[in-house]
Design an enzyme around this catalytic site. Structure first.
Site, PDB file in Angstrom:
ATOM      1  N   SER A 199       7.563   3.099 -17.440  1.00  6.31           N
ATOM      2  CA  SER A 199       7.451   4.860 -17.819  1.00  6.31           C
ATOM      3  C   SER A 199       6.166   4.604 -19.339  1.00  6.31           C
ATOM      4  CB  SER A 199       8.867   5.023 -18.148  1.00  6.31           C
ATOM      5  OG  SER A 199       8.682   6.338 -17.911  1.00  6.31           O
ATOM      6  N   ASP A 220       9.433   8.170   8.268  1.00  8.76           N
ATOM      7  CA  ASP A 220      10.147   7.017   8.693  1.00  8.76           C
ATOM      8  C   ASP A 220       9.481   6.340  10.449  1.00  8.76           C
ATOM      9  OD1 ASP A 220      11.455   4.273   8.579  1.00  8.76           O
ATOM     10  OD2 ASP A 220      13.261   4.826   8.627  1.00  8.76           O
ATOM     11  N   ASP A 249       5.146   3.807  10.180  1.00  6.49           N
ATOM     12  CA  ASP A 249       4.999   2.261   9.837  1.00  6.49           C
ATOM     13  C   ASP A 249       4.677   1.093  10.774  1.00  6.49           C
ATOM     14  OD1 ASP A 249       7.178   2.285   8.918  1.00  6.49           O
ATOM     15  OD2 ASP A 249       6.720   2.075   6.968  1.00  6.49           O
ATOM     16  N   ASP A 275      12.804   2.269   9.164  1.00  4.09           N
ATOM     17  CA  ASP A 275      13.900   1.567   8.302  1.00  4.09           C
ATOM     18  C   ASP A 275      13.966   2.108   7.073  1.00  4.09           C
ATOM     19  OD1 ASP A 275      11.432   1.720   7.296  1.00  4.09           O
ATOM     20  OD2 ASP A 275      11.626  -0.439   7.109  1.00  4.09           O
ATOM     21  N   ASP A 283       7.992   7.479  -6.380  1.00  6.01           N
ATOM     22  CA  ASP A 283       8.402   7.166  -8.182  1.00  6.01           C
ATOM     23  C   ASP A 283       9.178   9.521  -7.773  1.00  6.01           C
ATOM     24  OD1 ASP A 283       8.380   7.876 -10.868  1.00  6.01           O
ATOM     25  OD2 ASP A 283       7.817   5.948 -11.406  1.00  6.01           O
ATOM     26  N   HIS A 335      11.732   5.167 -10.029  1.00  4.44           N
ATOM     27  CA  HIS A 335      11.294   4.822 -10.655  1.00  4.44           C
ATOM     28  C   HIS A 335      12.316   3.972 -11.891  1.00  4.44           C
ATOM     29  CE1 HIS A 335       9.489   5.981 -14.645  1.00  4.44           C
ATOM     30  NE2 HIS A 335       9.871   6.334 -15.472  1.00  4.44           N
TER      31      HIS A 335
END
Length: 533
Positions: free
Chosen positions: A197, A264, A267, A271, A429, A467
């Protein structure tokens, strides 16, 4: 100042891969500790202007290492001192590690902590024998303020340069190495930096400004274009403060679940992790309440759809600033971000004046910045400053951009000195956009060239990670980046096919070099071997 080690040919790298990782020298005897108390730190040992410093305490702590605290004194008598701390282990491995901070800093990081996204099954740097050091970056936080959200030091120019331009980093490094030499009778063979950060920005600052000062750097989720992000945060603060625009926690959960349900599986595996955010094109208008008015937690009003869209869209300002930045790319709320950590994103209540501590972290950050960095008037209502039309504040914004946007993409001096950089970001993030780090990485490649960049820099985006593993992320990232960095610096052996662990769900994934991402092929869905980049 130091020596850089081997960066030999491919054949040597293959031989090195078969050897165990070793420290550059045998561990040393215990440090001289009590004798450091009261030691004067001469201004001459620090390459940037100070008026010297002094050790305020030095003692062996119950954890078994020597803790040294010191003050570095400012040039401006009105500026705060830099408070630094050094942890000196009994069995020193002849290496040193500096930690970066977070938010507005103001406190000394925990020297017994791990590197960002560090491994849960390996010792922390101090336990590995590193001499570890850090500072508060040149100001002390008000204990009554939320952690890392006190910007009141911004009224002093030297304090701002220490924090935002990174001057305190070099001052801390020089003074800490002076103390390490006194304690052990010799300098570190290697010095590393790790931060996330604000600390991630600081990691890039040391590579940009002092290319020979650190052998290896770990930069995680770096807020490198701090001023650019602040302008976006200010715009979003205004958007979310409008009547009816703020989506409460129930609606944030609705949005998160809807994004996951829509994206979801793109890919190859369902999951709850969106591995390729660029493939996710969720439209928040599918959640529109009938007629566009707020009808409760099962839908979004038109005003809330507008706020959500603003947060996930680039923000461009219609004027020039001296740093040359023109936009901030927006946050990936529509690409799988975890809405269960609202403090870092939306918060649980709308921004207002005075700014609630239950509003989003970024909104509180904006409020402090306006009061102390921009206007230097703690009575200023930050909602009255429009980043799209700053009026009389434009010149001040432009001047601050040269201090806060650390956007020098020419890392070739760092590379020529033998430095190695590992860059990490979570794809989900909520506080520092991974799109921004993508941008910086592409700039470095454009300056240095793809082949040269590959010789000193690796960039990985971790799917599902948020984050700093805050709250309950979809993927709690854990990777031994420090050992990977050591092998690269010591032997010239670059990271190869690294694997990241999700410690919350006991699963692994390949850590793919950006812009690649892990796609499920076949086999155990919890094993990295079942995926390909």
């Amino acid at each position: 100042m130091k020596t850089r080690r081997f960066a030999g040919p491919v054949t040597a790298l293959l031989l090195a891969a078969a050897l165990p990782l070793a420290a550059p020298a045998a561990a040393t005897a215990a440090p001289e500790c009590a004798g450091l108390a009261g030691l004067t730190i001469p201004a001459s040992v620090v390459s940037l202007p100070t008026t010297g410093g002094r050790v305020t305490s030095a003692a062996v702590v119950p954890a078994g290492y020597c803790q040294v605290d010191a003050d570095l004194f400012p040039v401006d008598p009105a500026a705060p001192a830099i408070k630094l701390r050094v942890a000196l282990p009994e069995n020193w491995n002849r290496k040193a590690m500096m930690f970066g901070g977070g938010g507005f800093n103001g406190t000394i990081p925990d020297l017994t902590a791990n590197v960002p996204f560090g491994p849960a099954d390996q010792p922390v740097p101090l336990a590995r024998g590193y001499a570890v050091f850090a500072s508060d970056s040149g100001h002390q936080q008000n204990p009554a303020s939320p952690p890392s959200l006190d910007g009141s030091f911004g009224v002093n120019d030297e304090a701002v340069k220490n924090f935002a331009a990174g001057d305190a980093l070099k001052k801390t490094r020089d003074a800490s190495l002076f103390l390490i030499r006194h304690a052990y009778g010799r300098s570190p063979a290697e010095t590393f930096f790790a931060g996330g950060s604000t600390g991630g920005r600081e990691a890039l600052v040391v590579a940009q400004r002092w290319p020979t000062a650190f052998d290896g750097v770990i930069s995680a989720y770096p807020a490198w274009n701090n001023l650019a992000e602040i302008l976006d945060l200010g715009y979003l603060t205004q958007v979310l403060s409008q009547p009816g625009a703020f989506p409460g926690p129930d609606k944030q959960t609705l949005l998160y679940n809807s994004v996951i349900n829509a994206c979801d599986g793109l890919d190859g595996l369902r999951d709850k992790v969106v591995s390729n955010p660029d493939s996710c094109h969720f439209d928040p208008r599918t959640l529109r309440c009938p007629g566009g008015a707020d009808a409760g937690p099962t839908c979004l009003s038109d005003a809330q759809i507008g706020a959500v869209t603003a947060m996930s869209s680039p923000f461009r300002w219609p004027y020039r600033i001296a740093s040359g930045e023109t936009q901030y790319p927006g946050f990936p709320f529509l690409s799988g971000a975890d809405m269960r950590t609202p403090f870092l994103g939306f918060g649980t209540t709308a921004p207002a004046n005075p700014m609630p501590v239950t509003s989003g972290y970024g909104m509180q950050y904006w409020d402090q910045w306006v009061k102390y960095f921009l206007t230097r008037d703690p009575r200023q209502n930050s909602l009255e400053i429009d980043p799209r039309q700053p009026g009389k504040w434009l010149d001040r914004i432009s001047a601050l951009s040269t201090i806060e946007d650390r956007n020098n993409a020419d890392l070739r001096p760092f590379a020529r000195a033998g430095g190695k950089l590992i860059l990490l970001h979570g794809a989900a993030d909520e506080l520092v956009s991974p799109r921004s780090t993508n941008d910086y990485y592409e700039r470095v490649r454009a300056v240095a060239g793809p082949r040269a960049t590959e010789s000193f820099l690796r960039y990985y985006v971790v799917p599902g990670a948020n984050h700093a593993n805050f709250g309950t992320p979809a993927f709690t990232a854990s990777w031994d980046s420090l050992s990977a960095l050591e092998r690269w610096v010591d032997r010239g052996q670059a990271p190869s096919n690294p694997v990241v662990t999700d410690t919350s769900h006991q699963r692994t994934r390949p850590l793919c070099e950006y812009p690649a991402w892990p796609r499920y092929r076949t086999g155990d869905p919890n094993a990295a071997a079942s995926f390909a980049c």
